[in-house]
Design a protein around this motif. Structure first.
Motif, PDB file in Angstrom:
ATOM      1  N   ILE A 121       0.814  -1.201   0.000  1.00 29.82           N
ATOM      2  CA  ILE A 121       0.000   0.000   0.000  1.00 29.82           C
ATOM      3  C   ILE A 121       0.859   1.268   0.000  1.00 29.82           C
ATOM      4  O   ILE A 121       1.843   1.344   0.739  1.00 29.82           O
ATOM      5  CB  ILE A 121      -0.916   0.021   1.251  1.00 29.82           C
ATOM      6  N   GLN A 122       0.474   2.228  -0.820  1.00 31.10           N
ATOM      7  CA  GLN A 122       1.126   3.537  -0.820  1.00 31.10           C
ATOM      8  C   GLN A 122       0.072   4.581  -0.455  1.00 31.10           C
ATOM      9  O   GLN A 122      -0.688   5.031  -1.310  1.00 31.10           O
ATOM     10  CB  GLN A 122       1.710   3.822  -2.206  1.00 31.10           C
ATOM     11  N   PRO A 123      -0.010   4.946   0.839  1.00 28.84           N
ATOM     12  CA  PRO A 123      -1.010   5.941   1.258  1.00 28.84           C
ATOM     13  C   PRO A 123      -0.597   7.347   0.855  1.00 28.84           C
ATOM     14  O   PRO A 123       0.549   7.586   0.504  1.00 28.84           O
ATOM     15  CB  PRO A 123      -1.038   5.790   2.777  1.00 28.84           C
ATOM     16  N   GLY A 124      -1.554   8.257   0.900  1.00 33.76           N
ATOM     17  CA  GLY A 124      -1.270   9.655   0.626  1.00 33.76           C
ATOM     18  C   GLY A 124      -1.032   9.969  -0.844  1.00 33.76           C
ATOM     19  O   GLY A 124      -0.394  10.964  -1.171  1.00 33.76           O
ATOM     20  N   ALA A 125      -1.517   9.113  -1.757  1.00 35.50           N
ATOM     21  CA  ALA A 125      -1.350   9.343  -3.193  1.00 35.50           C
ATOM     22  C   ALA A 125      -2.390  10.352  -3.685  1.00 35.50           C
ATOM     23  O   ALA A 125      -3.320  10.701  -2.968  1.00 35.50           O
ATOM     24  CB  ALA A 125      -1.498   8.019  -3.944  1.00 35.50           C
ATOM     25  N   LYS A 126      -2.229  10.800  -4.923  1.00 35.10           N
ATOM     26  CA  LYS A 126      -3.184  11.765  -5.490  1.00 35.10           C
ATOM     27  C   LYS A 126      -4.562  11.151  -5.650  1.00 35.10           C
ATOM     28  O   LYS A 126      -5.573  11.787  -5.439  1.00 35.10           O
ATOM     29  CB  LYS A 126      -2.693  12.240  -6.854  1.00 35.10           C
ATOM     30  N   ARG A 127      -4.600   9.882  -6.070  1.00 35.49           N
ATOM     31  CA  ARG A 127      -5.893   9.207  -6.225  1.00 35.49           C
ATOM     32  C   ARG A 127      -5.733   7.727  -5.892  1.00 35.49           C
ATOM     33  O   ARG A 127      -4.626   7.212  -5.876  1.00 35.49           O
ATOM     34  CB  ARG A 127      -6.437   9.388  -7.642  1.00 35.49           C
ATOM     35  N   THR A 128      -6.849   7.076  -5.634  1.00 32.68           N
ATOM     36  CA  THR A 128      -6.824   5.665  -5.289  1.00 32.68           C
ATOM     37  C   THR A 128      -6.911   4.841  -6.567  1.00 32.68           C
ATOM     38  O   THR A 128      -7.850   5.005  -7.345  1.00 32.68           O
ATOM     39  CB  THR A 128      -8.011   5.338  -4.355  1.00 32.68           C
ATOM     40  N   ASP A 129      -5.909   3.985  -6.788  1.00 31.80           N
ATOM     41  CA  ASP A 129      -5.946   3.078  -7.931  1.00 31.80           C
ATOM     42  C   ASP A 129      -4.938   1.948  -7.763  1.00 31.80           C
ATOM     43  O   ASP A 129      -4.147   1.938  -6.828  1.00 31.80           O
ATOM     44  CB  ASP A 129      -5.720   3.830  -9.255  1.00 31.80           C
ATOM     45  N   VAL A 130      -5.003   1.000  -8.682  1.00 34.13           N
ATOM     46  CA  VAL A 130      -4.065  -0.124  -8.682  1.00 34.13           C
ATOM     47  C   VAL A 130      -2.841   0.308  -9.475  1.00 34.13           C
ATOM     48  O   VAL A 130      -2.957   0.782 -10.606  1.00 34.13           O
ATOM     49  CB  VAL A 130      -4.717  -1.372  -9.323  1.00 34.13           C
ATOM     50  N   ALA A 131      -1.666   0.169  -8.872  1.00 29.70           N
ATOM     51  CA  ALA A 131      -0.429   0.619  -9.512  1.00 29.70           C
ATOM     52  C   ALA A 131       0.291  -0.518 -10.224  1.00 29.70           C
ATOM     53  O   ALA A 131       1.307  -0.294 -10.859  1.00 29.70           O
ATOM     54  CB  ALA A 131       0.477   1.257  -8.466  1.00 29.70           C
ATOM     55  N   GLY A 132      -0.208  -1.751 -10.098  1.00 30.19           N
ATOM     56  CA  GLY A 132       0.464  -2.895 -10.730  1.00 30.19           C
ATOM     57  C   GLY A 132       1.090  -3.795  -9.693  1.00 30.19           C
ATOM     58  O   GLY A 132       0.766  -3.708  -8.508  1.00 30.19           O
ATOM     59  N   LEU A 133       2.000  -4.640 -10.131  1.00 27.49           N
ATOM     60  CA  LEU A 133       2.619  -5.582  -9.207  1.00 27.49           C
ATOM     61  C   LEU A 133       3.893  -4.998  -8.613  1.00 27.49           C
ATOM     62  O   LEU A 133       4.620  -4.261  -9.263  1.00 27.49           O
ATOM     63  CB  LEU A 133       2.921  -6.902  -9.919  1.00 27.49           C
ATOM     64  N   HIS A 134       4.121  -5.343  -7.353  1.00 20.89           N
ATOM     65  CA  HIS A 134       5.296  -4.897  -6.616  1.00 20.89           C
ATOM     66  C   HIS A 134       5.873  -6.157  -5.976  1.00 20.89           C
ATOM     67  O   HIS A 134       5.445  -6.550  -4.893  1.00 20.89           O
ATOM     68  CB  HIS A 134       4.865  -3.862  -5.561  1.00 20.89           C
ATOM     69  N   GLY A 135       6.786  -6.820  -6.660  1.00 21.57           N
ATOM     70  CA  GLY A 135       7.291  -8.100  -6.173  1.00 21.57           C
ATOM     71  C   GLY A 135       6.163  -9.119  -6.136  1.00 21.57           C
ATOM     72  O   GLY A 135       5.466  -9.315  -7.124  1.00 21.57           O
ATOM     73  N   GLU A 136       5.946  -9.734  -4.979  1.00 21.46           N
ATOM     74  CA  GLU A 136       4.892 -10.747  -4.816  1.00 21.46           C
ATOM     75  C   GLU A 136       3.606 -10.140  -4.263  1.00 21.46           C
ATOM     76  O   GLU A 136       2.832 -10.833  -3.601  1.00 21.46           O
ATOM     77  CB  GLU A 136       5.378 -11.856  -3.875  1.00 21.46           C
ATOM     78  N   ALA A 137       3.412  -8.844  -4.489  1.00 21.73           N
ATOM     79  CA  ALA A 137       2.221  -8.170  -3.961  1.00 21.73           C
ATOM     80  C   ALA A 137       1.611  -7.279  -5.032  1.00 21.73           C
ATOM     81  O   ALA A 137       2.293  -6.851  -5.964  1.00 21.73           O
ATOM     82  CB  ALA A 137       2.592  -7.333  -2.731  1.00 21.73           C
ATOM     83  N   LEU A 138       0.323  -6.994  -4.875  1.00 19.03           N
ATOM     84  CA  LEU A 138      -0.359  -6.035  -5.737  1.00 19.03           C
ATOM     85  C   LEU A 138      -0.219  -4.673  -5.079  1.00 19.03           C
ATOM     86  O   LEU A 138      -0.568  -4.511  -3.913  1.00 19.03           O
ATOM     87  CB  LEU A 138      -1.844  -6.409  -5.868  1.00 19.03           C
ATOM     88  N   LYS A 139       0.327  -3.710  -5.829  1.00 19.58           N
ATOM     89  CA  LYS A 139       0.518  -2.370  -5.262  1.00 19.58           C
ATOM     90  C   LYS A 139      -0.728  -1.537  -5.505  1.00 19.58           C
ATOM     91  O   LYS A 139      -1.218  -1.442  -6.618  1.00 19.58           O
ATOM     92  CB  LYS A 139       1.730  -1.691  -5.888  1.00 19.58           C
ATOM     93  N   ILE A 140      -1.229  -0.940  -4.422  1.00 24.91           N
ATOM     94  CA  ILE A 140      -2.401  -0.069  -4.501  1.00 24.91           C
ATOM     95  C   ILE A 140      -2.042   1.288  -3.919  1.00 24.91           C
ATOM     96  O   ILE A 140      -1.504   1.369  -2.810  1.00 24.91           O
ATOM     97  CB  ILE A 140      -3.608  -0.681  -3.748  1.00 24.91           C
ATOM     98  N   ARG A 141      -2.314   2.325  -4.710  1.00 22.32           N
ATOM     99  CA  ARG A 141      -2.131   3.695  -4.220  1.00 22.32           C
ATOM    100  C   ARG A 141      -3.455   4.134  -3.598  1.00 22.32           C
ATOM    101  O   ARG A 141      -4.513   3.896  -4.186  1.00 22.32           O
ATOM    102  CB  ARG A 141      -1.787   4.633  -5.379  1.00 22.32           C
ATOM    103  N   LEU A 142      -3.358   4.773  -2.430  1.00 16.57           N
ATOM    104  CA  LEU A 142      -4.559   5.251  -1.734  1.00 16.57           C
ATOM    105  C   LEU A 142      -4.500   6.761  -1.556  1.00 16.57           C
ATOM    106  O   LEU A 142      -3.474   7.292  -1.137  1.00 16.57           O
ATOM    107  CB  LEU A 142      -4.669   4.608  -0.345  1.00 16.57           C
ATOM    108  N   ALA A 143      -5.610   7.419  -1.855  1.00 16.69           N
ATOM    109  CA  ALA A 143      -5.682   8.866  -1.664  1.00 16.69           C
ATOM    110  C   ALA A 143      -5.751   9.220  -0.179  1.00 16.69           C
ATOM    111  O   ALA A 143      -5.433  10.331   0.219  1.00 16.69           O
ATOM    112  CB  ALA A 143      -6.898   9.425  -2.403  1.00 16.69           C
TER     113      ALA A 143
END
Length: 94
Positions: A18-40
């Motif tokens: 998880i990447q909190p504090g992003a401009k908008r909430t969306d799926v950013a793709g894969l990050h190693g063995e995890a799904l990266k999600i940006r959260l607003a």
């Protein structure tokens, strides 16, 4: 079979980065063995976790009560369980 999710009967378990504090909430793709999600939402007072669970519920077409944070409450690395979704996790990768 990919490393970031597994299906066990009606339960889908996702490994997330998880990447909190992003401009908008969306799926950013894969990050190693995890799904990266940006959260607003900011990582304050559980707001990012709340936003994450809502986003997952919407993405997988289930009510919020069917999404559960299994581990990683205070961490960027989280495990979430979804019950009763027919959505294929790969569809999030667009």
């Amino acid at each position: 079979m990919s490393g970031w999710y597994r299906r066990n009967g009606g339960v889908l378990t996702l490994t997330l980065h998880i990447q909190p504090g992003a401009k908008r909430t969306d799926v950013a793709g894969l990050h190693g063995e995890a799904l990266k999600i940006r959260l607003a939402a900011p990582p304050i007072e559980g707001r990012a976790n709340e936003a994450l669970l809502k986003f997952i519920a919407e993405s997988f077409g289930v009510p919020l009560r069917q999404v559960e944070l299994k581990q990683g409450g205070q961490s960027r690395h989280k495990v979430v369980a979804i019950t009763g979704s027919t959505v294929e996790p790969e569809s999030l990768l667009g």
